[in-house]
Design a protein around this motif. Structure first.
Motif, PDB file in Angstrom:
ATOM      1  N   MET A   1       0.840  -1.207   0.000  1.00 56.95           N
ATOM      2  CA  MET A   1       0.000   0.000   0.000  1.00 56.95           C
ATOM      3  C   MET A   1       0.874   1.255   0.000  1.00 56.95           C
ATOM      4  O   MET A   1       0.565   2.237  -0.699  1.00 56.95           O
ATOM      5  N   CYS A   2       1.947   1.219   0.762  1.00 55.08           N
ATOM      6  CA  CYS A   2       2.861   2.369   0.829  1.00 55.08           C
ATOM      7  C   CYS A   2       3.462   2.658  -0.552  1.00 55.08           C
ATOM      8  O   CYS A   2       3.484   3.804  -1.008  1.00 55.08           O
ATOM      9  N   ILE A   3       3.948   1.600  -1.225  1.00 57.79           N
ATOM     10  CA  ILE A   3       4.538   1.776  -2.562  1.00 57.79           C
ATOM     11  C   ILE A   3       3.483   2.311  -3.535  1.00 57.79           C
ATOM     12  O   ILE A   3       3.763   3.203  -4.351  1.00 57.79           O
ATOM     13  N   ALA A   4       2.251   1.782  -3.426  1.00 63.20           N
ATOM     14  CA  ALA A   4       1.178   2.243  -4.319  1.00 63.20           C
ATOM     15  C   ALA A   4       0.889   3.725  -4.096  1.00 63.20           C
ATOM     16  O   ALA A   4       0.749   4.500  -5.054  1.00 63.20           O
ATOM     17  N   MET A   5       0.796   4.146  -2.825  1.00 65.07           N
ATOM     18  CA  MET A   5       0.493   5.553  -2.522  1.00 65.07           C
ATOM     19  C   MET A   5       1.636   6.468  -2.974  1.00 65.07           C
ATOM     20  O   MET A   5       1.399   7.546  -3.543  1.00 65.07           O
ATOM     21  N   LEU A   6       2.877   6.026  -2.743  1.00 63.41           N
ATOM     22  CA  LEU A   6       4.022   6.851  -3.167  1.00 63.41           C
ATOM     23  C   LEU A   6       4.059   6.980  -4.686  1.00 63.41           C
ATOM     24  O   LEU A   6       4.368   8.042  -5.233  1.00 63.41           O
ATOM     25  N   SER A   7       3.746   5.877  -5.378  1.00 63.21           N
ATOM     26  CA  SER A   7       3.755   5.922  -6.843  1.00 63.21           C
ATOM     27  C   SER A   7       2.637   6.816  -7.370  1.00 63.21           C
ATOM     28  O   SER A   7       2.847   7.631  -8.274  1.00 63.21           O
ATOM     29  N   LEU A   8       1.434   6.685  -6.781  1.00 64.45           N
ATOM     30  CA  LEU A   8       0.317   7.522  -7.229  1.00 64.45           C
ATOM     31  C   LEU A   8       0.574   9.004  -6.971  1.00 64.45           C
ATOM     32  O   LEU A   8       0.116   9.865  -7.719  1.00 64.45           O
ATOM     33  N   SER A   9       1.305   9.298  -5.889  1.00 64.53           N
ATOM     34  CA  SER A   9       1.587  10.713  -5.598  1.00 64.53           C
ATOM     35  C   SER A   9       2.757  11.250  -6.423  1.00 64.53           C
ATOM     36  O   SER A   9       3.005  12.457  -6.423  1.00 64.53           O
ATOM     37  N   GLY A  10       3.467  10.350  -7.124  1.00 67.10           N
ATOM     38  CA  GLY A  10       4.535  10.815  -8.019  1.00 67.10           C
ATOM     39  C   GLY A  10       5.872  10.997  -7.343  1.00 67.10           C
ATOM     40  O   GLY A  10       6.634  11.901  -7.706  1.00 67.10           O
ATOM     41  N   ILE A  11       6.170  10.157  -6.361  1.00 71.05           N
ATOM     42  CA  ILE A  11       7.450  10.262  -5.644  1.00 71.05           C
ATOM     43  C   ILE A  11       8.502   9.410  -6.367  1.00 71.05           C
ATOM     44  O   ILE A  11       8.247   8.236  -6.660  1.00 71.05           O
ATOM     45  N   PRO A  12       9.687   9.975  -6.704  1.00 72.26           N
ATOM     46  CA  PRO A  12      10.724   9.172  -7.354  1.00 72.26           C
ATOM     47  C   PRO A  12      11.340   8.174  -6.370  1.00 72.26           C
ATOM     48  O   PRO A  12      11.316   8.423  -5.163  1.00 72.26           O
ATOM     49  N   PRO A  13      11.847   7.059  -6.848  1.00 72.09           N
ATOM     50  CA  PRO A  13      12.012   6.654  -8.262  1.00 72.09           C
ATOM     51  C   PRO A  13      10.919   5.710  -8.717  1.00 72.09           C
ATOM     52  O   PRO A  13      11.195   4.839  -9.535  1.00 72.09           O
ATOM     53  N   LEU A  14       9.714   5.846  -8.209  1.00 73.19           N
ATOM     54  CA  LEU A  14       8.658   4.891  -8.545  1.00 73.19           C
ATOM     55  C   LEU A  14       8.011   5.234  -9.901  1.00 73.19           C
ATOM     56  O   LEU A  14       8.233   6.316 -10.455  1.00 73.19           O
ATOM     57  N   ALA A  15       7.204   4.282 -10.394  1.00 66.49           N
ATOM     58  CA  ALA A  15       6.656   4.405 -11.743  1.00 66.49           C
ATOM     59  C   ALA A  15       5.815   5.666 -11.913  1.00 66.49           C
ATOM     60  O   ALA A  15       5.859   6.317 -12.959  1.00 66.49           O
TER      61      ALA A  15
END
Length: 470
Positions: free
Chosen positions: A372-386
């Motif tokens: 869930m943490c990775i999903a939220m960070l990715s949706l918010s646009g935090i690098p280096p996530l997708a």
């Protein structure tokens, strides 16, 4: 086209499964079939084949979006085991989902507006049923009715637009219309004044119809109630696969209208800005996580509109990458919500997941909290996530076409989004729960959570693997 044959065949197999009593093997059969469909995408790469008198075109654009849709569907089926547990409707649900996938593939491969209409209907009709599949749940019934009524309105606008364009050009083929609007020689015929009226009206009505489908402001008002009332698995399907297919169809259609951008550019500019701001600001005030994700989904539609308004060589690649990154994160987030809902049901607690329900999740199930943490960070646009590179490519595409103010609004919207996405992370890691019992998760959802984490990281670390394909 082989993709459509495989998905249709799987749908028929699902309908026969109950008659021949092999429905307990249906999930592995479907997963293997989806892998076969992805293999067909690889085999058909660079072929650019037209089918049925140029009604469908399977070029690299269609194949890549089909691959994203089928890959997301593969993850979705891994997530949705509980959705198919009811013995009396299991095969029906499998068949409906698979036929909806057929509609999604048609939407990314059409080259005739008749196929656009058929694709939307084949995708939408099964979803009306699936949204109301909890027959004893009033919210699910309301969701299905609202989705059906709004979908019918949207289809009416779309059909009216198609009719006006046919009256203008005498054809449903988008390539023929594109050639007419962008003649190879400047001296060739351009639309007359009477045709301009029909053309402008047709584009406007089709824009309204497509905006309903992607839930862009001001045609978004159905989305929060429908997403909240539908079963969580169906909501995940709508906010990932349906959104990807709708945007691929939207872009394909408006590439055709690129030669008359003055008729629709300003409208989409305003819609994009309003969708980003309203989606993000409204999401801040939600206490239900599922409803927050619904408004978040609206805001992401606004970001993806930036690539359509930019309408340059980077638009298709940026939408493809954004759709892939968004779908992976969305499936990860909804997989965790599904796990929490199942746990609440077992413990005879309300199945609605509020922010407080996430308190202490990091201790009760560290893998679910990490996913869930990775999903939220990715949706918010935090690098280096997708999600970071998804927004980067979208914003770069818009800046290349000169939409500086729109990008600034999008950046502001992203900053607002960080607030409500981080609320989820703070609840999981920094708040204590009165219930400290561990949450047990079966093997398949565990594998799914690991896959979403790896994909969100892999797409962020190696974005060129996707973006250079289109």
């Amino acid at each position: 086209m082989k993709i459509l044959y495989i998905l249709s065949g799987l749908g028929v197999i699902a309908m026969l499964a109950e008659m021949f009593r092999f429905k307990k093997f249906l999930l592995p059969i479907v997963l293997v079939g989806l892998l076969g469909a992805i293999a067909c995408v690889v085999k058909d790469w660079n072929t650019d084949i037209h089918y049925y008198s140029d009604m469908l075109t399977f070029n690299n654009y269609a194949l890549l979006f089909s691959c994203v849709i089928i890959g997301t569907a593969f993850l979705w089926f891994m997530m949705s085991g509980n959705f198919f547990r009811e013995e009396t409707s299991r095969t029906d649900h499998f068949a409906l989902v698979l036929f909806a996938l057929c509609g999604a593939v048609i939407l990314v491969s059409y080259s005739n507006m008749v196929m656009l209409f058929l694709g939307i209907e084949i995708l939408s009709i099964p979803l009306y049923v699936l949204a109301g599949s909890r027959k004893d749940d009033l919210a699910s019934n309301e969701s299905a009715l609202k989705y059906f009524l709004m979908g019918a309105f949207a289809t009416g606008f779309l059909l009216f637009g198609i009719a006006l364009l046919y009256g203008c050009f005498g054809t449903f083929n988008i390539h023929t219309i594109q050639t007419y609007l962008n003649p190879p020689m400047p001296s060739q015929a351009r639309p007359s004044d009477a045709q301009w009226v029909l053309l402008s009206g047709g584009i406007l009505f089709m824009l309204i119809g497509m905006s309903f489908k992607i839930s862009a402001v001001p045609f978004h008002f159905w989305a929060p109630d429908v997403y909240t009332g539908a079963p969580t698995q169906v909501t995940a399907f709508m906010s990932s696969i349906v959104k990807t297919a709708a945007f691929a169809a939207f872009l394909r259609l408006f590439i055709c209208f690129a030669g008359v951008g003055q008729t629709w550019t300003n409208i989409i500019w305003i819609m994009s800005a309003a969708t980003i701001l309203l989606g993000n600001i409204t999401a801040v005030y939600q206490s239900n996580v599922k409803r927050m994700l619904a408004y978040s989904s609206i805001s992401h539609a606004g970001y993806m509109l930036l690539a359509i308004i930019a309408m340059n060589t980077n638009s298709a690649g940026s939408i493809l990458f954004y759709a892939a990154a968004y779908s992976v994160s969305t499936i990860g987030a909804f997989a965790v919500l599904t796990i929490l809902e199942n746990t609440s049901t077992i413990n005879h607690q309300p199945s609605t997941i509020a922010f407080d329900s996430l308190s202490g999740l990091a201790k009760r199930n560290p893998l679910a909290a990490l996913a869930m943490c990775i999903a939220m960070l990715s949706l918010s646009g935090i690098p280096p996530l997708a999600g970071f590179f998804g927004k980067y490519y979208i914003f770069t595409s818009a800046l290349t076409s000169g939409y500086v103010w729109l990008v600034l609004i999008a950046v502001l919207g992203s900053l607002i989004g960080v607030y409500y996405y981080f609320r989820v992370i703070i609840s999981m890691y920094l708040k204590e729960s009165s219930d400290t019992s561990s949450i047990e998760v079966s093997l398949l959802p565990k594998i799914l959570l690991v896959i979403t984490i790896v994909l969100a990281l892999a797409l962020g670390i190696f974005p060129d693997l996707v973006i250079r394909l289109i």
